[in-house]
Every structure is written in structure tokens, then in C-alpha cells.
Scaffold this motif. Structure first.
Motif, mmCIF file in Angstrom:
data_model
loop_
_atom_site.group_PDB
_atom_site.id
_atom_site.type_symbol
_atom_site.label_atom_id
_atom_site.label_comp_id
_atom_site.label_asym_id
_atom_site.label_seq_id
_atom_site.Cartn_x
_atom_site.Cartn_y
_atom_site.Cartn_z
ATOM 1 N N ARG A 83 81.967 82.212 1.981
ATOM 2 C CA ARG A 83 82.149 80.956 2.354
ATOM 3 C C ARG A 83 81.608 80.892 4.067
ATOM 4 N NH1 ARG A 83 86.031 77.856 -0.047
ATOM 5 N NH2 ARG A 83 86.769 76.856 2.331
ATOM 6 N N ILE A 84 80.734 79.951 4.103
ATOM 7 C CA ILE A 84 80.025 79.850 5.662
ATOM 8 C C ILE A 84 80.407 78.560 6.136
ATOM 9 C CG2 ILE A 84 77.837 79.741 6.673
ATOM 10 C CD1 ILE A 84 76.358 81.061 4.110
ATOM 11 N N ARG A 85 80.937 78.649 7.213
ATOM 12 C CA ARG A 85 81.392 77.752 8.204
ATOM 13 C C ARG A 85 80.385 77.464 9.493
ATOM 14 N NH1 ARG A 85 86.019 75.031 7.092
ATOM 15 N NH2 ARG A 85 87.298 76.086 5.381
ATOM 16 N N LEU A 86 80.191 76.190 9.566
ATOM 17 C CA LEU A 86 79.213 75.775 10.521
ATOM 18 C C LEU A 86 79.712 75.137 11.852
ATOM 19 C CD1 LEU A 86 75.512 75.366 8.901
ATOM 20 C CD2 LEU A 86 76.588 77.411 9.981
ATOM 21 N N PHE A 87 80.993 74.468 11.326
ATOM 22 C CA PHE A 87 81.762 73.496 12.249
ATOM 23 C C PHE A 87 82.852 74.437 12.727
ATOM 24 C CE2 PHE A 87 79.768 70.352 9.506
ATOM 25 C CZ PHE A 87 79.789 69.232 10.422
ATOM 26 N N GLY A 88 83.171 74.268 13.963
ATOM 27 C CA GLY A 88 84.183 75.319 14.873
ATOM 28 C C GLY A 88 83.512 76.444 15.239
ATOM 29 N N ASP A 89 84.125 77.476 15.261
ATOM 30 C CA ASP A 89 83.374 78.743 15.385
ATOM 31 C C ASP A 89 82.948 79.394 14.182
ATOM 32 O OD1 ASP A 89 84.229 78.686 18.157
ATOM 33 O OD2 ASP A 89 86.095 79.883 17.694
ATOM 34 N N SER A 90 81.603 79.297 14.075
ATOM 35 C CA SER A 90 80.675 79.565 12.918
ATOM 36 C C SER A 90 81.273 80.881 12.377
ATOM 37 C CB SER A 90 79.463 79.763 13.093
ATOM 38 O OG SER A 90 78.908 78.384 13.890
ATOM 39 N N SER A 91 81.629 81.285 11.149
ATOM 40 C CA SER A 91 82.083 82.338 10.495
ATOM 41 C C SER A 91 81.574 82.437 9.053
ATOM 42 C CB SER A 91 83.513 82.299 10.619
ATOM 43 O OG SER A 91 84.178 81.445 9.727
ATOM 44 N N ILE A 92 81.793 83.693 8.607
ATOM 45 C CA ILE A 92 81.217 84.025 7.249
ATOM 46 C C ILE A 92 82.454 85.065 6.645
ATOM 47 C CG2 ILE A 92 79.844 85.027 5.557
ATOM 48 C CD1 ILE A 92 77.585 84.354 7.169
ATOM 49 N N THR A 93 82.956 84.515 5.306
ATOM 50 C CA THR A 93 83.857 85.293 4.689
ATOM 51 C C THR A 93 83.533 85.678 3.249
ATOM 52 O OG1 THR A 93 85.267 83.491 3.796
ATOM 53 C CG2 THR A 93 85.941 84.546 5.961
ATOM 54 N N LEU A 94 83.601 86.689 2.711
ATOM 55 C CA LEU A 94 83.364 87.356 1.564
ATOM 56 C C LEU A 94 84.349 87.772 0.592
ATOM 57 C CD1 LEU A 94 81.039 87.584 -0.795
ATOM 58 C CD2 LEU A 94 80.746 89.906 0.292
ATOM 59 N N GLY A 95 84.959 87.058 -0.199
ATOM 60 C CA GLY A 95 86.125 87.341 -1.014
ATOM 61 C C GLY A 95 87.310 87.359 0.027
ATOM 62 N N GLY A 96 87.387 86.360 0.839
ATOM 63 C CA GLY A 96 88.376 86.202 1.857
ATOM 64 C C GLY A 96 88.358 87.509 2.896
ATOM 65 N N VAL A 97 87.550 88.265 2.835
ATOM 66 C CA VAL A 97 87.440 89.250 3.874
ATOM 67 C C VAL A 97 86.145 88.615 5.079
ATOM 68 C CG1 VAL A 97 86.738 91.499 4.581
ATOM 69 C CG2 VAL A 97 87.698 91.078 2.332
ATOM 70 N N PRO A 98 86.534 88.798 6.136
ATOM 71 C CA PRO A 98 85.699 88.179 7.546
ATOM 72 C C PRO A 98 84.616 89.407 7.482
ATOM 73 C CG PRO A 98 87.827 88.304 8.240
ATOM 74 C CD PRO A 98 87.937 88.626 6.923
ATOM 75 N N VAL A 99 83.209 88.669 7.515
ATOM 76 C CA VAL A 99 82.181 89.376 7.829
ATOM 77 C C VAL A 99 81.965 89.635 9.368
ATOM 78 C CG1 VAL A 99 79.573 89.618 7.616
ATOM 79 C CG2 VAL A 99 80.941 88.626 5.768
ATOM 80 N N THR A 100 81.866 90.800 9.818
ATOM 81 C CA THR A 100 81.889 91.038 11.064
ATOM 82 C C THR A 100 80.951 90.668 12.235
ATOM 83 O OG1 THR A 100 81.959 93.305 11.110
ATOM 84 C CG2 THR A 100 84.171 92.402 10.944
ATOM 85 N N TRP A 101 79.748 90.731 11.507
ATOM 86 C CA TRP A 101 78.393 90.853 12.309
ATOM 87 C C TRP A 101 77.715 89.947 11.432
ATOM 88 C CZ3 TRP A 101 73.426 91.862 11.221
ATOM 89 C CH2 TRP A 101 72.450 91.740 12.360
ATOM 90 N N VAL A 102 77.266 88.887 12.140
ATOM 91 C CA VAL A 102 76.148 87.753 11.592
ATOM 92 C C VAL A 102 75.007 87.717 12.573
ATOM 93 C CG1 VAL A 102 75.714 85.723 10.399
ATOM 94 C CG2 VAL A 102 78.148 86.839 10.151
ATOM 95 N N PRO A 103 73.891 87.809 12.480
ATOM 96 C CA PRO A 103 72.795 87.713 13.303
ATOM 97 C C PRO A 103 73.005 86.180 14.027
ATOM 98 C CG PRO A 103 71.929 88.522 11.538
ATOM 99 C CD PRO A 103 73.225 88.172 10.984
ATOM 100 N N THR A 104 73.027 86.127 15.085
ATOM 101 C CA THR A 104 73.356 84.477 15.812
ATOM 102 C C THR A 104 72.374 83.431 15.297
ATOM 103 O OG1 THR A 104 73.801 85.541 18.127
ATOM 104 C CG2 THR A 104 73.376 83.340 18.059
#
Length: 214
Positions: free
Chosen positions: A55-76
């Protein structure tokens, strides 16, 4: 705990009821093949999508989760390039020279292209880590590949927003305005580039559409 270790823990938690908790086997499967193949043998189809979906969110604070687990590092620039291609380029493809100039408009073309290549290299390493194939690049163009989205393996909030507007259903637009809390790429502060100018305009337009009475 690494992202991979957290995902393994999450997978095992989902399998506690059936007694399948062999972490070593899960690790071997994940290392050998992409994650969506790794868990196919462990979950019925009805449960598989919720477990492995990115799940990739671009609205609000951009974030990615995989299987409900936050991905801690994503290239800006992963989020920035993704947002630009989704919301600006109807073909979802742009030349490297144009993209470099938009993102590094305060640099000359040669340095802007160097910065772009470095960003794309980081994005490529990140995508390889998660068997993701969303942003593609060659010597001439940067483009989106939405095959994993169409297969249900990746969900992007901004892409859902586009579909809602295309359908033209007022109720769906109002419901989605609750889902899209926060402005587009909210955590990024202006840096006086052409991209930042574009982002300011896009934020204002989206805010007007999502908050205007209907």
C-alpha cells in the motif's frame, strides 16, 4: 528488526491458527523468489491479497506498507517521481531530460541528469529489494509500469483518486475526500524547483476539489 524480519513475523502470526510457523522455510522461500510467490502456498486466495499487498500513500505523510508492515526506508524521489507521473503525465512517461530539469531546475542540464541518474539508481535498488517494478527507466525515458497494481499486488491512493474522478460519482468523491487526509506529499517542504512549484499548484487544486461542496 529489519523490514524483512518484521514481514516474516507478520506472516507467521497469520499462520498460527493452522500451526504453520516454520520461519526457516519462510525465509528460504522469500529469499529465493518474489514475496507474492513466496506466500502463495501458505494462504488461501481470499486471504492472500490482504497479507502481501503493498500500500503506497502519497497523501499526508507519504508511506509504504507491505503486508501491514511499514517499510522504513524509501528513497525520497520515489514518492515525488511517482506522484508527478501519476498526476501530471497522461502517458505516465517522461523524458529523462525533462524530468531532470523539473526536479533540479536550479542546476544546469548535465548536473541535473547526474542527480536524476543517482536518484533512479537508489529507486532501482529499493524496488529490487521488494520485488517492485513500478518506476521504470532507460537511457531516454522514465515511466510507470502498473502491472502489479492491475494484479492487485500494489495499491496507490492517488491512483484510486483518479479512478473516482473519472467515474464521476459524487458520493464516491465525498467518501474519498475522507480517505485522502493531508495534502499531497505533505512532508516535503518547498525547495524552489519547478517540481515544488508544480506541487504547490497541484495541492491547491486537489484541496479545492476534495473540499468543495457538491
Amino acid at each position: 528488526m529489519s523490514d524483512l524480519e518484521a514481514l516474516i513475523e507478520n506472516l507467521c502470526t497469520h499462520r498460527q491458527r493452522t500451526g504453520f510457523q516454520d520461519k526457516d522455510l519462510i525465509c528460504r522461500k522469500i529469499i529465493m523468489i518474489p514475496i507474492h510467490r513466496a506466500v502463495e502456498f501458505m494462504f488461501p486466495p481470499s486471504r492472500l491479497e490482504s497479507i502481501i499487498r503493498m500500500r503506497i500513500r502519497l497523501f499526508g505523510d507519504s508511506s509504504i506498507t507491505l503486508g501491514g508492515v511499514p517499510v522504513t526506508w524509501v528513497p525520497t524521489n520515489f514518492f515525488r517521481i511517482l506522484a508527478y507521473l501519476l498526476l501530471e503525465e497522461s502517458s505516465q512517461s517522461i523524458s529523462c531530460s525533462k524530468l531532470a530539469q523539473i526536479f533540479w531546475s536550479d542546476s544546469d542540464q548535465s548536473h541535473a541528469l547526474i542527480n536524476l541518474r543517482q536518484s533512479l539508481a537508489r529507486i532501482r535498488r529499493f524496488q529490487d529489494q521488494y520485488a517492485l517494478n513500478l518506476i521504470r527507466a532507460d537511457a531516454m525515458f522514465v515511466s510507470l509500469n502498473l502491472e502489479q497494481v492491475e494484479a492487485g499486488l500494489v495499491w496507490i491512493d492517488a491512483l484510486d483518486l483518479l479512478k473516482v474522478f473519472q467515474d464521476g460519482d459524487i458520493k464516491s468523491v465525498l467518501e474519498y475526500s475522507e480517505e485522502c487526509r493531508g495534502s499531497l506529499l505533505a512532508q516535503y517542504l518547498p525547495q524552489q524547483s519547478d517540481f515544488d512549484n508544480w506541487l504547490d499548484v497541484k495541492r491547491a487544486k486537489l484541496h479545492e476539489v476534495l473540499t468543495s461542496p457538491r
